[in-house]
Motif scaffolding. Structure first.
Motif, PDB file in Angstrom:
ATOM      1  N   GLN A 310       0.835  -1.206   0.000  1.00  0.00           N
ATOM      2  CA  GLN A 310       0.000   0.000   0.000  1.00  0.00           C
ATOM      3  C   GLN A 310       0.870   1.256   0.000  1.00  0.00           C
ATOM      4  OE1 GLN A 310      -2.114   0.601   3.674  1.00  0.00           O
ATOM      5  NE2 GLN A 310      -3.719   1.833   2.723  1.00  0.00           N
ATOM      6  N   GLN A 311       1.927   1.250   0.822  1.00  0.00           N
ATOM      7  CA  GLN A 311       2.809   2.415   0.907  1.00  0.00           C
ATOM      8  C   GLN A 311       3.600   2.622  -0.387  1.00  0.00           C
ATOM      9  OE1 GLN A 311       2.791   4.608   3.606  1.00  0.00           O
ATOM     10  NE2 GLN A 311       1.027   3.347   4.103  1.00  0.00           N
ATOM     11  N   LEU A 312       4.066   1.531  -0.998  1.00  0.00           N
ATOM     12  CA  LEU A 312       4.788   1.642  -2.273  1.00  0.00           C
ATOM     13  C   LEU A 312       3.884   2.227  -3.361  1.00  0.00           C
ATOM     14  CD1 LEU A 312       6.780  -1.721  -2.478  1.00  0.00           C
ATOM     15  CD2 LEU A 312       7.768   0.560  -2.235  1.00  0.00           C
ATOM     16  N   THR A 313       2.645   1.736  -3.413  1.00  0.00           N
ATOM     17  CA  THR A 313       1.682   2.220  -4.418  1.00  0.00           C
ATOM     18  C   THR A 313       1.373   3.690  -4.196  1.00  0.00           C
ATOM     19  OG1 THR A 313       0.737   0.001  -4.557  1.00  0.00           O
ATOM     20  CG2 THR A 313      -0.585   1.795  -5.446  1.00  0.00           C
ATOM     21  N   SER A 314       1.160   4.073  -2.929  1.00  0.00           N
ATOM     22  CA  SER A 314       0.868   5.474  -2.599  1.00  0.00           C
ATOM     23  C   SER A 314       2.018   6.395  -2.991  1.00  0.00           C
ATOM     24  CB  SER A 314       0.589   5.628  -1.098  1.00  0.00           C
ATOM     25  OG  SER A 314      -0.526   4.871  -0.729  1.00  0.00           O
ATOM     26  N   ALA A 315       3.250   5.859  -2.878  1.00  0.00           N
ATOM     27  CA  ALA A 315       4.427   6.670  -3.232  1.00  0.00           C
ATOM     28  C   ALA A 315       4.587   6.832  -4.742  1.00  0.00           C
ATOM     29  CB  ALA A 315       5.687   6.042  -2.640  1.00  0.00           C
ATOM     30  N   GLY A 316       3.857   6.015  -5.520  1.00  0.00           N
ATOM     31  CA  GLY A 316       3.909   6.143  -6.969  1.00  0.00           C
ATOM     32  C   GLY A 316       4.742   5.102  -7.685  1.00  0.00           C
ATOM     33  N   PHE A 317       5.219   4.088  -6.955  1.00  0.00           N
ATOM     34  CA  PHE A 317       5.999   3.023  -7.595  1.00  0.00           C
ATOM     35  C   PHE A 317       5.073   2.097  -8.396  1.00  0.00           C
ATOM     36  CE2 PHE A 317       8.988   3.993  -4.071  1.00  0.00           C
ATOM     37  CZ  PHE A 317      10.157   4.148  -4.813  1.00  0.00           C
ATOM     38  N   ASP A 318       5.619   1.536  -9.490  1.00  0.00           N
ATOM     39  CA  ASP A 318       4.921   0.510 -10.261  1.00  0.00           C
ATOM     40  C   ASP A 318       5.260  -0.838  -9.632  1.00  0.00           C
ATOM     41  OD1 ASP A 318       3.962  -1.358 -12.044  1.00  0.00           O
ATOM     42  OD2 ASP A 318       5.083  -0.632 -13.780  1.00  0.00           O
ATOM     43  N   VAL A 319       4.298  -1.421  -8.888  1.00  0.00           N
ATOM     44  CA  VAL A 319       4.547  -2.704  -8.221  1.00  0.00           C
ATOM     45  C   VAL A 319       3.868  -3.850  -8.977  1.00  0.00           C
ATOM     46  CG1 VAL A 319       4.936  -1.675  -5.960  1.00  0.00           C
ATOM     47  CG2 VAL A 319       2.615  -2.356  -6.607  1.00  0.00           C
ATOM     48  N   GLY A 320       3.723  -3.678 -10.285  1.00  0.00           N
ATOM     49  CA  GLY A 320       3.101  -4.705 -11.115  1.00  0.00           C
ATOM     50  C   GLY A 320       1.655  -4.361 -11.394  1.00  0.00           C
ATOM     51  N   GLY A 321       1.153  -4.947 -12.480  1.00  0.00           N
ATOM     52  CA  GLY A 321      -0.230  -4.713 -12.855  1.00  0.00           C
ATOM     53  C   GLY A 321      -0.387  -3.798 -14.054  1.00  0.00           C
ATOM     54  N   LYS A 322       0.715  -3.141 -14.447  1.00  0.00           N
ATOM     55  CA  LYS A 322       0.663  -2.282 -15.643  1.00  0.00           C
ATOM     56  C   LYS A 322       1.250  -3.051 -16.824  1.00  0.00           C
ATOM     57  CE  LYS A 322       1.045   1.850 -12.727  1.00  0.00           C
ATOM     58  NZ  LYS A 322       1.920   2.966 -12.290  1.00  0.00           N
ATOM     59  N   THR A 323       2.565  -3.167 -16.839  1.00  0.00           N
ATOM     60  CA  THR A 323       3.219  -3.916 -17.931  1.00  0.00           C
ATOM     61  C   THR A 323       3.540  -5.351 -17.516  1.00  0.00           C
ATOM     62  OG1 THR A 323       5.399  -3.168 -17.214  1.00  0.00           O
ATOM     63  CG2 THR A 323       4.253  -1.806 -18.845  1.00  0.00           C
ATOM     64  N   THR A 324       3.334  -5.666 -16.245  1.00  0.00           N
ATOM     65  CA  THR A 324       3.635  -7.007 -15.718  1.00  0.00           C
ATOM     66  C   THR A 324       2.455  -7.467 -14.865  1.00  0.00           C
ATOM     67  OG1 THR A 324       4.672  -6.110 -13.725  1.00  0.00           O
ATOM     68  CG2 THR A 324       6.121  -6.495 -15.618  1.00  0.00           C
ATOM     69  N   PRO A 325       2.399  -8.768 -14.519  1.00  0.00           N
ATOM     70  CA  PRO A 325       1.313  -9.233 -13.647  1.00  0.00           C
ATOM     71  C   PRO A 325       1.331  -8.523 -12.300  1.00  0.00           C
ATOM     72  CG  PRO A 325       2.441 -11.085 -14.676  1.00  0.00           C
ATOM     73  CD  PRO A 325       3.264  -9.866 -14.979  1.00  0.00           C
ATOM     74  N   ALA A 326       0.171  -8.373 -11.685  1.00  0.00           N
ATOM     75  CA  ALA A 326       0.072  -7.717 -10.379  1.00  0.00           C
ATOM     76  C   ALA A 326       0.480  -8.687  -9.273  1.00  0.00           C
ATOM     77  CB  ALA A 326      -1.355  -7.229 -10.159  1.00  0.00           C
ATOM     78  N   SER A 327       1.314  -8.206  -8.357  1.00  0.00           N
ATOM     79  CA  SER A 327       1.731  -9.027  -7.218  1.00  0.00           C
ATOM     80  C   SER A 327       0.554  -9.275  -6.279  1.00  0.00           C
ATOM     81  CB  SER A 327       2.865  -8.321  -6.462  1.00  0.00           C
ATOM     82  OG  SER A 327       3.095  -8.961  -5.227  1.00  0.00           O
ATOM     83  N   GLU A 328       0.493 -10.513  -5.749  1.00  0.00           N
ATOM     84  CA  GLU A 328      -0.567 -10.881  -4.804  1.00  0.00           C
ATOM     85  C   GLU A 328       0.000 -11.494  -3.531  1.00  0.00           C
ATOM     86  OE1 GLU A 328      -4.035 -12.860  -7.137  1.00  0.00           O
ATOM     87  OE2 GLU A 328      -2.209 -13.290  -8.290  1.00  0.00           O
ATOM     88  N   THR A 329       1.309 -11.458  -3.374  1.00  0.00           N
ATOM     89  CA  THR A 329       1.986 -12.150  -2.273  1.00  0.00           C
ATOM     90  C   THR A 329       3.102 -11.264  -1.711  1.00  0.00           C
ATOM     91  OG1 THR A 329       3.617 -13.145  -3.751  1.00  0.00           O
ATOM     92  CG2 THR A 329       1.558 -14.389  -3.402  1.00  0.00           C
TER      93      THR A 329
END
Length: 401
Positions: A310-329
Motif C-alpha cells: 500500500q505504501q509503495l503504491t501510494s508513493a507512486g511506484f509501479d509494483v506490477g499490474g501495468k506492464t507485468t502481472p500484479a503481485s498478490e503475495t
C-alpha cells in the motif's frame, strides 16, 4: 588479473558485454545470521532480498534441533539414499511433510530445483506433452527439456490458451502434463491452480504445481496453493521447498505412494546425490512443527505485506499490474524497466542502507527489469518505514519517481 586461457575467451567476452550493459554483478557476502536487518559486505542494511519469509533461518528451536541431530547422528549420511544414505530422520521428515500436505507420501530432494527438474524429466518421455506456463521457474523448463517431451507453452495464467493447446494434442498418443507455479517468483502473482486442475481432469492430464514460494505463505498454516484453492486430491504432483519459508535447505515432492516409489527408482538427482545432513532434516521437522504451533507468524507476514504494498503504491511506484502481472503475495517487484538503471538503483539503495536486489534480463524479459522486494514476518513497522524512506528518496534523486 584473470588467467583465462584462449579456450574460454568467449566467457570473458560475455562478461564484458554484461559490464557494458550495466547488468554485471558481484555476489554480496552475508556476515552473520539472515534476518530483517543483516550485515552484507560489512554494511548493516534492512534486508528485503531474502526468501526467509517467516524468520526461521535463525529460530532458536531450529538451531537447537540441528545441534541435537548433529550430536546424535553426525554431520553427514555418507551415501546416496538408495545405497546406504537413508537415515531414520529422513523418513521422519518425509512423513511429517506428507501429513502436513494431506497426501500419501513424500520424497525429499537436495533442492527445489532438483525436485522439479528430476520429477518432470523422469515421469515423462519423448512421446509425451508438457503444457507449461510461460513464466514457470527455470527448474521446470530444464526438467521439461531433459524429459525430451514435446513442450507447449501457454500464455501466463491464460487458462483458455492452455485448453486450446490441450485440444490440439488430446488425440495424440502419450501422456499430457499441465504444470504451473503456485506463486510466480519474479512477479509475486498466484497461479490459477483450481482452473488448471479442472482442465487437467477434463482432458485426463497429469496436474503438477511448484509451490516453492507458496509453501509457508498460502493456505492453512502455510500448506500452499493446493490448500489455498481447496484442490486436495486434484493435483497429482506437488513440489515444495525447504529453503524459503522453512528456513533451511532442500526440496520435496508430494503425491501418491506409487509416484514417490517411482521417483525412488527413476529420479536422477535422488539416485545420484548424497542425502541431506541429519541436522538439515531435523531443522525442517522443527520448522513444520512451528508452522502448526505459531500461525501468527504467517498473519504477521501478510500484515507487513499489505502495509508495504500500500505504501509503495501510494508513493507512486509501479509494483506490477501495468506492464507485468500484479503481485498478490509478499514478493513485490518495483518495476523500473531498463536493466542498467535498475542495477544502479539497487546499488544506490544498498549504499543508503537497504538491500533490494536488481533483476534484469535474462531472468526477466528485456524492458521489465525490476528491484524485487520481499518482506518477512519479522520486519518491524519502523524498519519498513525506513525502507520506504530510502526507496522513495533514492528514486526521486535518480528520476525514477
Amino acid at each position: 588479473m584473470s588467467q583465462t586461457r584462449p579456450q574460454l575467451a568467449h566467457l570473458t567476452a560475455t562478461l564484458n558485454e554484461l559490464k557494458e550493459r550495466g547488468t554485471y554483478f558481484k555476489l554480496r557476502v552475508l556476515d552473520g545470521e539472515q534476518g530483517p536487518v543483516s550485515i552484507y559486505d560489512g554494511r548493516e542494511v534492512i534486508n528485503l532480498a531474502s526468501n526467509n519469509y517467516l524468520g526461521l533461518c535463525d529460530h532458536p528451536k531450529l538451531k537447537e534441533a540441528a545441534l541435537k541431530a548433529t550430536e546424535q547422528y553426525g554431520v553427514g549420511s555418507g551415501a546416496v539414499r538408495t545405497i546406504a544414505g537413508t537415515m531414520k530422520i529422513h523418513l521422519e521428515l518425509e512423513e511429517k511433510i506428507a501429513a502436513f500436505k494431506n497426501v500419501e507420501a513424500c520424497v525429499v530432494f537436495q533442492s527445489g530445483f532438483t525436485a522439479n527438474a528430476g520429477t518432470v524429466s523422469s515421469i515423462l518421455g519423448k512421446e509425451d506433452f508438457i503444457l507449461s506456463d510461460e513464466l514457470n521457474h527455470a527448474s521446470i523448463i530444464d526438467g521439461a527439456r531433459l524429459s525430451r517431451a514435446k513442450i507447449k507453452v501457454f500464455r501466463h495464467k491464460d487458462v483458455a490458451h492452455c485448453e486450446e493447446l490441450l485440444k490440439e494434442v488430446q488425440n495424440e498418443p502419450g501422456h499430457k502434463l499441465v504444470i504451473t507455479d503456485g506463486v510466480f517468483s519474479m512477479d509475486g502473482d498466484i497461479g490459477p491452480v483450481d482452473k488448471l486442475a479442472d482442465l487437467a481432469e477434463k482432458y485426463g492430464a497429469i496436474m503438477m504445481v511448484d509451490d516453492a514460494h507458496a509453501s509457508g505463505v498460502l493456505g492453512r498454516n502455510g500448506r500452499g496453493s493446493v490448500d489455498h484453492f481447496h484442490c486436495h486430491g486434484r493435483v497429482d504432483v506437488q513440489v515444495g521447498t525447504l529453503s524459503k519459508a522453512i528456513g533451511a535447505l532442500g526440496g520435496y515432492v508430494c503425491g501418491s505412494r506409487d509416484l514417490i516409489e517411482y521417483l525412488y527408482h527413476r529420479a536422477r538427482p535422488f539416485l545420484f546425490s548424497t542425502s541431506h545432513p541429519p541436522s538439515v532434516a531435523a531443522t525442517c521437522i522443527a520448522a513444520f512443527d512451528l508452522l502448526e504451533s505459531e500461525p501468527e507468524r504467517i498473519e504477521r507476514l501478510w500484515e507487513n505485506t499489505r502495509y508495504f504494498k500500500q505504501q509503495l503504491t501510494s508513493a507512486g511506484f509501479d509494483v506490477g499490474g501495468k506492464t507485468t502481472p500484479a503481485s498478490e503475495t509478499p514478493i513485490t517487484p518495483i518495476i523500473i524497466g531498463e536493466g542498467k538503471l535498475t542495477m544502479e538503483f539497487s546499488k544506490a539503495l544498498f549504499e543508503a542502507g537497504l538491500l533490494a536486489t536488481g533483476i534484469a534480463f535474462p531472468t526477466v524479459p528485456e524492458g521489465k527489469a525490476r528491484v524485487r522486494t520481499i518482506v518477512s514476518s519479522e520486519h518491524t513497522k519502523a524498519q519498513l518505514d525506513r525502507a520506504l524512506e530510502i526507496l522513495t528518496g533514492t528514486a526521486k534523486r535518480m528520476g525514477i519517481l
